[in-house]
Scaffold this motif. Structure first.
Motif, short mmCIF file in Angstrom:
data_model
loop_
_atom_site.label_atom_id
_atom_site.label_comp_id
_atom_site.label_asym_id
_atom_site.label_seq_id
_atom_site.Cartn_x
_atom_site.Cartn_y
_atom_site.Cartn_z
N ILE A 50 29.29 25.05 21.40
CA ILE A 50 30.26 24.32 22.23
C ILE A 50 31.66 24.87 21.99
CG2 ILE A 50 31.40 22.08 22.53
CD1 ILE A 50 28.68 20.77 22.15
N ALA A 51 32.01 25.14 20.74
CA ALA A 51 33.34 25.67 20.42
C ALA A 51 33.57 27.04 21.06
CB ALA A 51 33.53 25.74 18.91
N GLU A 52 32.52 27.83 21.20
CA GLU A 52 32.63 29.16 21.77
C GLU A 52 32.58 29.19 23.29
OE1 GLU A 52 29.43 31.28 19.94
OE2 GLU A 52 30.42 31.35 17.97
N THR A 53 32.25 28.06 23.90
CA THR A 53 32.10 28.01 25.36
C THR A 53 33.47 27.85 26.02
OG1 THR A 53 29.94 26.98 25.11
CG2 THR A 53 30.97 26.80 27.26
N GLY B 160 36.94 25.48 24.52
CA GLY B 160 35.78 25.01 23.78
C GLY B 160 36.15 24.19 22.55
N ASP B 161 37.18 24.62 21.82
CA ASP B 161 37.58 23.89 20.62
C ASP B 161 38.07 22.48 20.96
OD1 ASP B 161 36.97 25.96 18.88
OD2 ASP B 161 38.96 26.85 19.04
N ASN B 162 38.85 22.35 22.00
CA ASN B 162 39.35 21.04 22.42
C ASN B 162 38.21 20.14 22.87
OD1 ASN B 162 41.96 21.82 21.86
ND2 ASN B 162 42.41 22.39 23.97
N PHE B 163 37.27 20.71 23.61
CA PHE B 163 36.12 19.95 24.08
C PHE B 163 35.29 19.48 22.89
CE2 PHE B 163 31.78 19.63 25.81
CZ PHE B 163 32.00 18.70 26.81
N LEU B 164 35.12 20.34 21.89
CA LEU B 164 34.35 19.98 20.70
C LEU B 164 35.01 18.82 19.95
CD1 LEU B 164 32.06 20.46 18.69
CD2 LEU B 164 33.50 22.17 17.59
N LYS B 165 36.33 18.86 19.79
CA LYS B 165 37.04 17.77 19.11
C LYS B 165 36.85 16.46 19.85
CE LYS B 165 40.55 20.73 17.05
NZ LYS B 165 41.96 21.13 17.09
#
Length: 114
Positions: A48-51, A55-60
């Motif tokens: 998810i973080a790499e997408t 991705g990082d914001n979405f993961l958080k």
């Protein structure tokens, strides 16, 4: 589309690992299954973080939402206790505070009237 599938995995894993009041008591994960879920969860978080995009914001955001869901499940398992705690009978009531008087100029009636 990729995010949706990965998010569904995380929701399923959270349900399988969590304590849910209405889940059958005969359903218990074995140690091997629990380890597989933990390992796969780490991989899903990484994907998810790499997408792109963001991705990082979405993961958080997803981690926050899943944490909220976990807290909600715990609250439901405890029988939905009230949020407002009653005041102990031995505690003193709050003292009323005095309001400061407004300066005369604030109301336009003082010696510095414009």
């Amino acid at each position: 589309f990729r995010r949706h599938i990965l998010l569904q995995y995380l929701i399923l894993f959270q349900y399988l690992k969590g304590q849910v009041k209405f889940k059958s008591s005969t359903f218990v994960l074995q140690d091997e299954q629990s380890l597989w879920i933990e390992d796969t969860t780490k991989i899903v978080y990484q994907l998810i973080a790499e997408t792109p995009p963001f991705g990082d914001n979405f993961l958080k955001m997803i981690q926050h939402i899943l944490g909220t869901e976990e807290n909600w499940n715990a609250w439901k398992n405890e029988g939905c206790p009230g949020f407002v705690k009653e005041r102990a009978s031995d505690s003193k009531p709050a003292k009323p505070f005095k309001k400061r008087p407004a300066p005369e100029d604030f109301l336009g009636i003082g010696p510095n009237k414009k």
